[in-house]
Write a protein that holds these residues in place. Structure first.
Motif, PDB file in Angstrom:
ATOM      1  N   ILE A 214       0.806  -1.317   0.077  1.00 25.53           N
ATOM      2  CA  ILE A 214      -0.119  -0.092   0.079  1.00 25.53           C
ATOM      3  C   ILE A 214       0.966   1.332   0.024  1.00 25.53           C
ATOM      4  O   ILE A 214       1.701   1.334   0.716  1.00 25.53           O
ATOM      5  CB  ILE A 214      -0.913   0.003   1.085  1.00 25.53           C
ATOM      6  CG1 ILE A 214      -1.759  -1.307   1.293  1.00 25.53           C
ATOM      7  CG2 ILE A 214      -1.821   1.319   1.202  1.00 25.53           C
ATOM      8  CD1 ILE A 214      -2.475  -1.539   2.640  1.00 25.53           C
ATOM      9  N   ILE A 216       1.253   5.392   0.217  1.00 24.90           N
ATOM     10  CA  ILE A 216       0.292   6.603   0.812  1.00 24.90           C
ATOM     11  C   ILE A 216       1.049   7.892   0.166  1.00 24.90           C
ATOM     12  O   ILE A 216       2.197   8.121   0.518  1.00 24.90           O
ATOM     13  CB  ILE A 216       0.218   6.472   2.201  1.00 24.90           C
ATOM     14  CG1 ILE A 216      -0.252   5.395   2.755  1.00 24.90           C
ATOM     15  CG2 ILE A 216      -0.610   7.776   2.927  1.00 24.90           C
ATOM     16  CD1 ILE A 216       0.022   4.703   4.011  1.00 24.90           C
ATOM     17  N   ILE A 234      -3.484   5.117  -1.780  1.00 32.43           N
ATOM     18  CA  ILE A 234      -4.105   5.985  -0.739  1.00 32.43           C
ATOM     19  C   ILE A 234      -3.693   7.239  -0.808  1.00 32.43           C
ATOM     20  O   ILE A 234      -2.430   7.667  -0.712  1.00 32.43           O
ATOM     21  CB  ILE A 234      -4.054   5.720   0.945  1.00 32.43           C
ATOM     22  CG1 ILE A 234      -4.516   3.859   1.022  1.00 32.43           C
ATOM     23  CG2 ILE A 234      -4.898   6.619   1.658  1.00 32.43           C
ATOM     24  CD1 ILE A 234      -4.146   3.759   2.439  1.00 32.43           C
ATOM     25  N   GLU A 239      -9.011  10.759   1.415  1.00 28.66           N
ATOM     26  CA  GLU A 239      -9.444   9.797   2.296  1.00 28.66           C
ATOM     27  C   GLU A 239      -8.632   9.574   3.543  1.00 28.66           C
ATOM     28  O   GLU A 239      -7.561  10.014   3.611  1.00 28.66           O
ATOM     29  CB  GLU A 239      -9.710   8.611   1.737  1.00 28.66           C
ATOM     30  CG  GLU A 239      -8.205   8.019   0.807  1.00 28.66           C
ATOM     31  CD  GLU A 239      -8.569   6.707  -0.170  1.00 28.66           C
ATOM     32  OE1 GLU A 239      -9.637   6.030   0.035  1.00 28.66           O
ATOM     33  OE2 GLU A 239      -7.875   6.552  -0.671  1.00 28.66           O
ATOM     34  N   SER A 240      -9.323   9.106   4.626  1.00 28.94           N
ATOM     35  CA  SER A 240      -8.572   8.741   5.978  1.00 28.94           C
ATOM     36  C   SER A 240      -7.539   7.504   5.715  1.00 28.94           C
ATOM     37  O   SER A 240      -7.887   6.588   5.436  1.00 28.94           O
ATOM     38  CB  SER A 240      -9.537   8.556   6.966  1.00 28.94           C
ATOM     39  OG  SER A 240      -8.857   8.112   8.117  1.00 28.94           O
ATOM     40  N   VAL A 241      -6.293   7.898   6.047  1.00 31.55           N
ATOM     41  CA  VAL A 241      -5.202   6.814   6.009  1.00 31.55           C
ATOM     42  C   VAL A 241      -5.683   5.724   6.969  1.00 31.55           C
ATOM     43  O   VAL A 241      -5.303   4.707   6.810  1.00 31.55           O
ATOM     44  CB  VAL A 241      -3.993   7.578   6.157  1.00 31.55           C
ATOM     45  CG1 VAL A 241      -2.865   6.450   6.420  1.00 31.55           C
ATOM     46  CG2 VAL A 241      -3.395   8.515   5.005  1.00 31.55           C
ATOM     47  N   GLU A 243      -8.438   4.888   8.553  1.00 30.76           N
ATOM     48  CA  GLU A 243      -9.727   4.181   8.223  1.00 30.76           C
ATOM     49  C   GLU A 243      -9.267   3.345   6.859  1.00 30.76           C
ATOM     50  O   GLU A 243      -9.633   2.237   6.732  1.00 30.76           O
ATOM     51  CB  GLU A 243     -10.713   5.153   7.806  1.00 30.76           C
ATOM     52  CG  GLU A 243     -11.336   5.962   8.980  1.00 30.76           C
ATOM     53  CD  GLU A 243     -11.722   4.941  10.147  1.00 30.76           C
ATOM     54  OE1 GLU A 243     -12.486   3.848   9.914  1.00 30.76           O
ATOM     55  OE2 GLU A 243     -11.591   5.224  11.338  1.00 30.76           O
ATOM     56  N   ARG A 244      -8.533   3.704   5.870  1.00 24.75           N
ATOM     57  CA  ARG A 244      -8.276   2.759   4.706  1.00 24.75           C
ATOM     58  C   ARG A 244      -7.469   1.812   5.056  1.00 24.75           C
ATOM     59  O   ARG A 244      -7.631   0.517   4.637  1.00 24.75           O
ATOM     60  CB  ARG A 244      -7.671   3.788   3.551  1.00 24.75           C
ATOM     61  CG  ARG A 244      -8.942   4.541   2.857  1.00 24.75           C
ATOM     62  CD  ARG A 244      -9.564   3.720   1.754  1.00 24.75           C
ATOM     63  NE  ARG A 244      -8.736   3.302   0.471  1.00 24.75           N
ATOM     64  CZ  ARG A 244      -8.789   2.192   0.038  1.00 24.75           C
ATOM     65  NH1 ARG A 244      -9.482   1.146   0.535  1.00 24.75           N
ATOM     66  NH2 ARG A 244      -8.036   1.978  -1.172  1.00 24.75           N
ATOM     67  N   GLU A 247      -9.391  -1.014   6.910  1.00 26.49           N
ATOM     68  CA  GLU A 247     -10.315  -1.738   6.023  1.00 26.49           C
ATOM     69  C   GLU A 247      -9.558  -2.481   5.319  1.00 26.49           C
ATOM     70  O   GLU A 247     -10.006  -3.629   5.121  1.00 26.49           O
ATOM     71  CB  GLU A 247     -11.032  -0.575   5.010  1.00 26.49           C
ATOM     72  CG  GLU A 247     -11.862  -1.220   3.955  1.00 26.49           C
ATOM     73  CD  GLU A 247     -12.252   0.121   2.963  1.00 26.49           C
ATOM     74  OE1 GLU A 247     -12.359  -0.306   1.766  1.00 26.49           O
ATOM     75  OE2 GLU A 247     -12.407   1.155   3.457  1.00 26.49           O
ATOM     76  N   MET A 248      -8.248  -2.220   4.737  1.00 28.13           N
ATOM     77  CA  MET A 248      -7.743  -3.158   4.005  1.00 28.13           C
ATOM     78  C   MET A 248      -7.188  -4.399   4.660  1.00 28.13           C
ATOM     79  O   MET A 248      -6.530  -5.166   4.193  1.00 28.13           O
ATOM     80  CB  MET A 248      -6.673  -2.316   3.159  1.00 28.13           C
ATOM     81  CG  MET A 248      -7.147  -1.615   2.012  1.00 28.13           C
ATOM     82  SD  MET A 248      -6.060  -0.856   0.837  1.00 28.13           S
ATOM     83  CE  MET A 248      -5.582   0.375   1.873  1.00 28.13           C
TER      84      MET A 248
END
Length: 389
Positions: A214, A216, A234, A239-241, A243-244, A247-248
């Motif tokens: 991932i 960022i 990301i 978007e929120s780092v 939260e993402r 989620e992932m």
């Protein structure tokens, strides 16, 4: 000869200076064929590194042809084509024998300064302040390479400058950042920063077999390049780092987190980023550690934090209690370039990777001062600049 010299914050000039000469028996003089502007050069450009002096020659990512050698240098000959690592190392001290070339005990000719600041000296570096030896850098037509019989990577025929130039810094730096994580097949690796080092880190993590990588960042061109290299991206502006990443990773956090940003991290919407900018402006903090804080918070317990990004001094408000209680492992440092270059050169020759993918701008050396600003401000899609003396 012509060389890019530092004359103060945001003041890089292409000046005429004396050609270098052999000073010691192990020296070599290299005629530079290609050099690059590195992200860590921007820390000098922006005035964040100590002990720079007006007139210092910039640059630590360069290669070229050997045009002279000292009497005690039996490893190189005139006409050899070499990449020069940014770390100068003797090859003989305790640290060098262990492969810890970036903390060579002998190559920093200003070791007394480094001892006072760091507790112990680190290696001498090209073009990177008098704290690391005050050695003239490689953004020049010619460079004196001290301890050149060890401080080199010999390049075989058939490879272009663009394929191998980055063996001197960003490719082994990205590789070491990933290797320090001891990546396992089930790991998620999160990388903050998709600049040149981040791009090499992404591809290194993929080559080392991470399940999920991932990246960022906030710059569209960098995110697109990261995605092309196998990363999920990301955009921190959209978007929120936190939260993402949650989620992932099904709420568990990434096992491995890598800071490929360093002391000048940006996060416009975060309170701590505003706090850091204020403290930095009034000289109460030298570096902005937003990325470090975020990594500590999101990393999975018993995970690893790897820090190839350069830090120069003091940072504040680090949640060290969280790091200790989560059992996080930290691995960091300047790159032990020659520990990795045999393997990486083979990977280039085998076609596993062509590091030239990262180059977006190639210009003459004299255009370098303007490209510092273009690179720093991420204008014109600029990700990596190569200069041709």
């Amino acid at each position: 000869m012509r060389a890019l010299r530092w004359h103060g914050k945001h003041d890089i000039r292409c000046d005429t200076v004396p050609d270098p000469v052999i000073e010691e028996g192990r020296d070599a003089i290299v005629k530079v064929s290609s050099c690059a502007i590195c992200g860590s050069d921007l820390h000098l450009f922006d005035g964040f590194m100590q002990t720079m002096e007006s007139g210092d020659i910039m640059g630590h990512e360069f290669m070229g042809e050997v045009v002279d050698v000292g009497r005690d240098n039996h490893k190189l000959k005139i006409g050899d084509r070499v990449v020069v690592p940014f770390t100068i190392f003797c090859g003989e001290c305790d640290q060098c024998r262990r492969g810890n070339f970036s903390v060579c005990e002998r190559s920093n000719r200003n070791r007394d300064k480094a001892d006072k600041v760091f507790g112990h000296t680190t290696a001498g570096l090209f073009g990177y302040s008098h704290l690391t030896g005050g050695y003239p850098g490689g953004q020049a037509e010619f460079v004196r390479v001290p301890m050149a019989d060890t401080t080199h990577v010999k390049i075989p025929a058939g490879l272009t400058d663009e394929q191998v130039l980055f063996l001197g810094d960003i490719f082994p730096t990205g590789w070491q950042a990933a290797a320090n994580c001891d990546i396992q097949p089930e790991d998620t690796v999160a990388i903050w920063g998709a600049g040149p080092v981040g791009q090499m880190t992404i591809r290194s993590a993929v080559l080392l077999g991470a399940r999920q990588v991932i990246a960022i960042d906030r710059v569209p061109e960098r995110l697109a390049m990261a995605q092309a290299g196998g990363a999920i991206t990301i955009n921190l502006d959209e978007e929120s780092v936190l939260e993402r990443l949650k989620e992932m990773t099904r709420g568990k956090g990434p096992e491995k987190c890598i800071d490929a940003v360093g002391m000048e991290s940006h996060a416009t919407r975060a309170f701590d980023a505003i706090y850091d900018r204020v403290k930095q402006a009034v000289m109460l903090e030298t570096d902005r550690p937003h990325v470090l804080r975020e990594m500590i918070y999101v990393c999975r317990p018993a995970g690893t934090l790897s820090v190839p990004g350069v830090y120069g001094g003091l940072i504040d408000k680090i949640p060290f209690g969280a790091s200790m209680n989560k059992g996080l492992t930290w691995k960091m440092g300047q790159t032990h370039v020659n520990r990795w270059t045999d393997d990486l050169l083979r990977r280039i020759q085998d076609g596993q990777i062509d590091p030239s993918f990262v180059i977006t701008h190639t210009v003459p050396l004299q255009d370098g001062p303007g490209m510092y600003k273009t690179f720093r401000d991420k204008e014109d899609g600029c990700i990596k600049v190569v200069l041709k003396p």
